[in-house]
Design an enzyme around this catalytic site. Structure first.
Site, mmCIF file in Angstrom:
data_model
loop_
_atom_site.group_PDB
_atom_site.id
_atom_site.type_symbol
_atom_site.label_atom_id
_atom_site.label_comp_id
_atom_site.label_asym_id
_atom_site.label_seq_id
_atom_site.Cartn_x
_atom_site.Cartn_y
_atom_site.Cartn_z
ATOM 1 N N GLU A 268 0.162 10.870 -0.987
ATOM 2 C CA GLU A 268 -0.959 10.057 -1.457
ATOM 3 C C GLU A 268 -2.209 10.913 -1.413
ATOM 4 O O GLU A 268 -2.392 11.728 -0.485
ATOM 5 C CB GLU A 268 -1.157 8.829 -0.571
ATOM 6 C CG GLU A 268 -2.410 8.041 -0.984
ATOM 7 C CD GLU A 268 -2.557 6.683 -0.325
ATOM 8 O OE1 GLU A 268 -2.005 6.497 0.766
ATOM 9 O OE2 GLU A 268 -3.234 5.838 -0.911
ATOM 10 N N CYS A 470 -2.457 2.950 -1.085
ATOM 11 C CA CYS A 470 -3.570 2.163 -1.628
ATOM 12 C C CYS A 470 -4.104 2.767 -2.925
ATOM 13 O O CYS A 470 -4.618 2.046 -3.780
ATOM 14 C CB CYS A 470 -4.667 2.039 -0.586
ATOM 15 S SG CYS A 470 -4.160 1.014 0.794
ATOM 16 N N ASN A 597 2.371 -2.116 -3.626
ATOM 17 C CA ASN A 597 2.234 -1.374 -2.378
ATOM 18 C C ASN A 597 1.744 -2.311 -1.292
ATOM 19 O O ASN A 597 0.579 -2.688 -1.307
ATOM 20 C CB ASN A 597 1.227 -0.234 -2.552
ATOM 21 C CG ASN A 597 0.898 0.435 -1.243
ATOM 22 O OD1 ASN A 597 1.774 0.968 -0.564
ATOM 23 N ND2 ASN A 597 -0.377 0.392 -0.848
ATOM 24 N N GLU A 598 2.607 -2.696 -0.412
ATOM 25 C CA GLU A 598 2.279 -3.554 0.735
ATOM 26 C C GLU A 598 1.246 -4.648 0.393
ATOM 27 O O GLU A 598 0.345 -4.930 1.165
ATOM 28 C CB GLU A 598 1.832 -2.711 1.951
ATOM 29 C CG GLU A 598 0.579 -1.869 1.749
ATOM 30 C CD GLU A 598 0.086 -1.204 3.033
ATOM 31 O OE1 GLU A 598 0.882 -0.647 3.781
ATOM 32 O OE2 GLU A 598 -1.143 -1.251 3.258
HETATM 33 O O1 AHR Z 1 -0.889 5.927 4.319
HETATM 34 C C1 AHR Z 1 -2.187 5.451 4.337
HETATM 35 C C2 AHR Z 1 -2.303 4.025 3.820
HETATM 36 O O2 AHR Z 1 -1.616 3.162 4.660
HETATM 37 C C3 AHR Z 1 -1.676 3.759 2.489
HETATM 38 O O3 AHR Z 1 -2.520 4.073 1.457
HETATM 39 C C4 AHR Z 1 -1.427 2.292 2.519
HETATM 40 O O4 AHR Z 1 -0.325 1.945 1.723
HETATM 41 C C5 AHR Z 1 -1.242 2.002 3.973
HETATM 42 O O5 AHR Z 1 -2.040 0.973 4.374
#
Ligand code: AHR
Length: 869
Positions: A268, A470, A597-598
């Site tokens: 990321e 994120c 994503n979550e």
């Molecule tokens: O890994 C850091 C963050 O943690 C990611 O962007 C998110 O998916 C999670 O909250």
């Protein structure tokens, strides 16, 4: 020292005492049949502590159900100031289900709703927008024949009024209407709790309900204590522990197939992982597209000229946007030279690192604004003006034109800057000023930093998830990551604000991600937003879950389908052709796509996720779509996400949890409890943390220990990737990470070493095993983890032995009937004191037999690789 131990003993004794209520006697004979329950959110704590309860037998004396408890926290809006819960109104419907509505804040025209059967497990939250330009205060609910009327006060814009909507399901609502005061009966009461007058609703409920709340609170307290376990208290916990003996047997006849893709990586763009990190571009803000909005206006130096400096008092550097190279790349520099010999310089990302003798590809776009021809000297210089490299170009066009040159550094340095020095007076327009080392990973153009990429590749990841996190779903719908903005010529890519507080140029885009995966032999696993932004978004939409408007969703769904075509389509397809034009006619063999994503699993999410999921399944049944089950290992989104997976028959879901070392030690049976007939798990983000967030032997061993249980459950867990991966020193927003770096050094952590040991020693068959320790204490047993796998390709047997105890464990292994084919095995040992950050794995050869003994040193991870017939 003595005192500290004494204090710790007292703390331990106290915490044991606190566990006692779990076993408290629930004597029905003496308990009342019903009691009063008061639901409120402490107004004095500005609504950020969630819904709290107090109970009473007589409505006079009120008791807490647990210290600092909360039963429902608001999920609305950005982390921090926005997640408030004001004026909760709890009520029970005719079917006995509890509902809670509450105000979000003093300005938004929405109320929130959630429901629960037992006041412990709550369903999805929804935030109904019922007023525009007005707030929504003190909502109350009345019900009649299954119709609920929600009314509220609104005090914004100088008007005070009462309004109401009706609903039968808290999903579809009537139009907002004005109502009279007489129609509203607010049943809230004022009760003094701990000396403070609180406002909320009082309910007559069964003692059993309250008792369950109390027990649940006690269980939470107990689990929180387990979470806090760490090596800091090992000296007390294991005060009398002596080195142990163990016997371990591996069963030769029973085995199960496990995923051969367990270890992968998650990339990321957080902590400057992409621009200034893995992406080898050395010029910061090469396209002059940095914007103050990248940092939401908080940094006055962050704008289109960030990282650029004009030299020479009479020279001028301005930013223009008239007739840019491409509409996606609106800004460019205008350099007006009066003082020839001085010009524009770029400091890179904290300086430019160079290696003596290495070649660097320089390029820029230039447009002459006055003179017909301009010679431009391009130079790399040190802090004190030392010349490291020089070349020149001749700009000869009044239209945008690209120029290339090569610079060869005469020095190894970390402090270089790039200088653009026009040799005539006059004005030129400049854009896309770029400098790349020729030595990128696998020599790719527009490539990756070789040392960093190699460190990642050394894990031998079986897959790579990208581009987030994120970053994939963005801060508000305008910040969602759109893959199409990240492909094609660099000057046409559309950079954007990175929600971690900087800028992403998209130079490292989808083509480069796919290429990197292929170069590492890892399966690509892109994650696209599920049509909703990050659950903690602070911008755009109706709160965090303002999804893409439904009339734009078809286009968004098509984008996801186009992504699959871009990766796998024939060169004659529209998007397959674009891949071929970028230099890769062969497909990238995409097999997985993550959707979401979550996210919060809300109605808005479900509607959009289902659209994308159904479209991908219909057109590409060969693709494994990975769903999402929230940011934690439990809770509403986890429950709702799994329920949605069941409903839609999703074959794999992405779980995330960042937890303490104590959690990982105490939850090794997490997947042992999973139903094998349901979706497979991709553990997409996990990491163990300690106070201060170091990456040390203790966190690394907690992860290694937990991974033995992941291998044991490799029939239900298909993939796992620790997170985050990269972090640039001085630009780190999140700790711990597994690889830290600066411009010239890569600093893999001990946590990285664990990933590498697992990645390099994966198996596809799990062999049941058992270990018997000479000490049967549960705390001792939990700190030993073993896993035995076989790699069918090499036929090697791989033993992973983790010891998180402060003493060594002398282990006698029984490997008979396993076809041991050699008298020596390869051992890799990672060990150190719990706080060690510098330990490195040591590899040696050890003598082995069907029966042999090996020592697991205190705080260690031992890996033994054995050849079998
Ligand atoms: O890994 C850091 C963050 O943690 C990611 O962007 C998110 O998916 C999670 O909250």
């Amino acid at each position: 020292m003595k005192n500290i131990i004494k204090c710790n003993c007292i703390a331990l004794a106290l915490s044991l005492l606190m566990l006692m209520p779990i076993f408290a006697n629930n004597n029905k004979a003496v308990h009342p049949g019903s009691v009063y329950l008061f639901a409120y959110t402490p107004e004095n704590l500005s609504g950020r502590t969630g819904l709290q309860f107090a109970w009473s037998v007589d409505k006079e004396n009120w008791h807490s159900v647990g210290q600092n408890h909360n039963f429902l926290l608001s999920d609305y809006g950005r982390w921090g100031s926005q997640k408030k819960m004001k004026s909760p109104y709890l009520f029970q419907d005719a079917g006995g289900v509890y509902h809670c509505v509450w105000s979000l804040n003093d300005k938004d025209g929405s109320f929130a709703h959630a429901a629960s059967k037992d006041l412990i497990t709550w369903g999805r939250q929804s935030y109904q927008e019922v007023m525009q330009d007005k707030n929504c205060l003190k909502p109350i609910v009345s019900q009649n024949n299954g119709i609920f009327t929600i009314s509220w006060k609104s005090s914004a814009n100088g008007t005070n009024g009462l309004f109401a909507v009706t609903t039968s399901n808290f999903i579809n609502y009537s139009e907002t209407k004005t109502i009279q005061d007489s129609k509203r009966s607010d049943l809230r009461e004022s009760i003094t709790i701990s000396g403070i007058l609180q406002n909320g609703t009082v309910h007559k409920v069964s003692w059993d309900l309250v008792n369950n709340l109390i027990k649940n609170e006690q269980l939470t307290t107990y689990n929180n204590q387990l979470k806090e376990e760490s090596s800091k208290t090992d000296a007390i916990r294991f005060a009398s522990l002596k080195p142990l003996n163990a016997t371990m047997t591996v069963e030769a006849t029973r085995s199960k197939k496990i995923s051969n893709m367990l270890t992968g990586v998650f990339f990321e763009d957080i902590n400057y992982a992409a621009d200034g990190g893995l992406y080898a571009e050395l010029i910061q803000n090469r396209d002059f597209e940095y914007a103050s909005s990248d940092k939401e206006g908080r940094d006055k130096t962050w704008n289109s000229s960030k990282s650029w400096t004009i030299e020479g008092n009479q020279n001028a550097f301005t930013i223009d946007s008239l007739a840019p190279i491409h509409e996606n790349n609106k800004h460019y520099a205008v350099l007006k030279t009066t003082e020839v010999g001085k010009g524009l310089s770029n400091e890179g990302f904290d300086g430019i690192a160079l290696k003596a003798g290495d070649k660097y590809d320089f390029s820029l776009f230039c447009r002459n604004l006055a003179a017909a021809k301009t010679k431009i000297i391009v130079r790399l210089t040190g802090k004190n003006g030392e010349k490291y490299a020089e070349t020149s170009i001749n700009s000869n066009s009044v239209n945008w034109k690209k120029y290339n040159a090569v610079l060869v550094s005469n020095k190894t340095a970390t402090d270089a800057k790039l200088e653009i020095l026009p040799q005539n007076q006059g004005s030129i327009a400049l854009d896309m000023i770029s400098l790349f080392p020729q030595k990128t990973f696998k020599g790719r153009k527009n490539g990756l930093r070789a040392d960093l990429a190699q460190t990642i590749a050394d894990i031998q990841p079986k897959f790579m998830r990208f581009p987030g996190g994120c970053v994939a779903h963005g801060d508000g719908i305008d910040n969602i990551y759109h893959w199409k903005n990240t492909i094609g010529p660099l000057e046409s890519r559309k950079g954007q604000r990175n929600l971690w507080g900087y800028h992403q140029s998209m130079g490292l885009g989808y083509f480069e991600y796919f290429q990197f995966c292929e170069d590492m032999g890892a399966a690509p696993l892109p994650v696209v937003a599920a049509g909703v932004p990050c659950q903690n978004s602070g911008t755009g939409g109706a709160g965090q879950q303002g999804g893409i408007p439904m009339d734009e969703m078809d286009e968004y769904v098509q984008d996801v389908l186009d992504l699959i075509e871009y990766a796998n389509g024939d060169v004659n397809t529209k998007w397959g052709r674009k891949r071929a034009e970028a230099g890769h006619p062969k497909p990238f063999n995409l097999k997985y796509v993550g959707i979401g994503n979550e996210d919060l699993i809300t109605d808005i999410f479900e509607e959009r996720f289902t659209m994308i999921f159904n479209a991908v399944k219909a057109k590409h049944p060969e693709i494994t779509v990975i769903g999402t089950v929230g940011p934690f290992y439990e809770g509403t989104d986890y429950n709702e996400g799994w329920a949605l997976a069941d409903k839609l028959n999703i074959s794999m879901v992405d779980e995330h949890y960042y937890e303490s070392v104590g959690w990982f030690i105490n939850n090794q049976d997490f997947y042992d409890k999973y139903d094998r007939s349901k979706a497979k798990v991709y553990l997409g983000e996990y990491a163990a943390f300690l106070p201060g967030r170091p990456n040390n032997i203790e966190t690394a061993l907690a992860e290694a220990l937990y991974l033995t249980s992941i291998e044991r459950n490799g029939d239900v867990v298909s993939m796992a990737s620790i997170a985050p991966m990269l972090a640039k020193e001085g630009h780190t927003q999140w700790n711990p990470d597994i690889i830290y770096f600066n411009n010239s050094e890569v600093k893999p952590t001990v946590g990285y070493q664990v990933q590498k040991m697992y990645g390099n020693n994966a198996g596809d068959v799990y062999l049941p095993n058992s270990i018997t320790l000479s000490d049967g204490n549960e705390a001792v047993q939990k700190r030993i983890g073993v896993s035995v796998v076989r790699d069918s390709k090499s036929n090697d047997l791989i033993l992973k032995l983790v010891n998180m105890l402060p003493v060594a464990v002398n282990t006698q292994l029984d490997l008979k009937n396993l076809g041991i084919a050699a008298s020596q095995a390869t051992r890799i040992l990672l060990t150190g004191t719990p706080d060690s950050k510098a330990a490195l794995p040591k590899t040696d050869a050890i003598a082995i037999d069907e029966n042999f003994s090996t020592e697991m040193p205190a705080y260690s991870f031992t890996l033994i690789r054995i050849k079998t017939k």
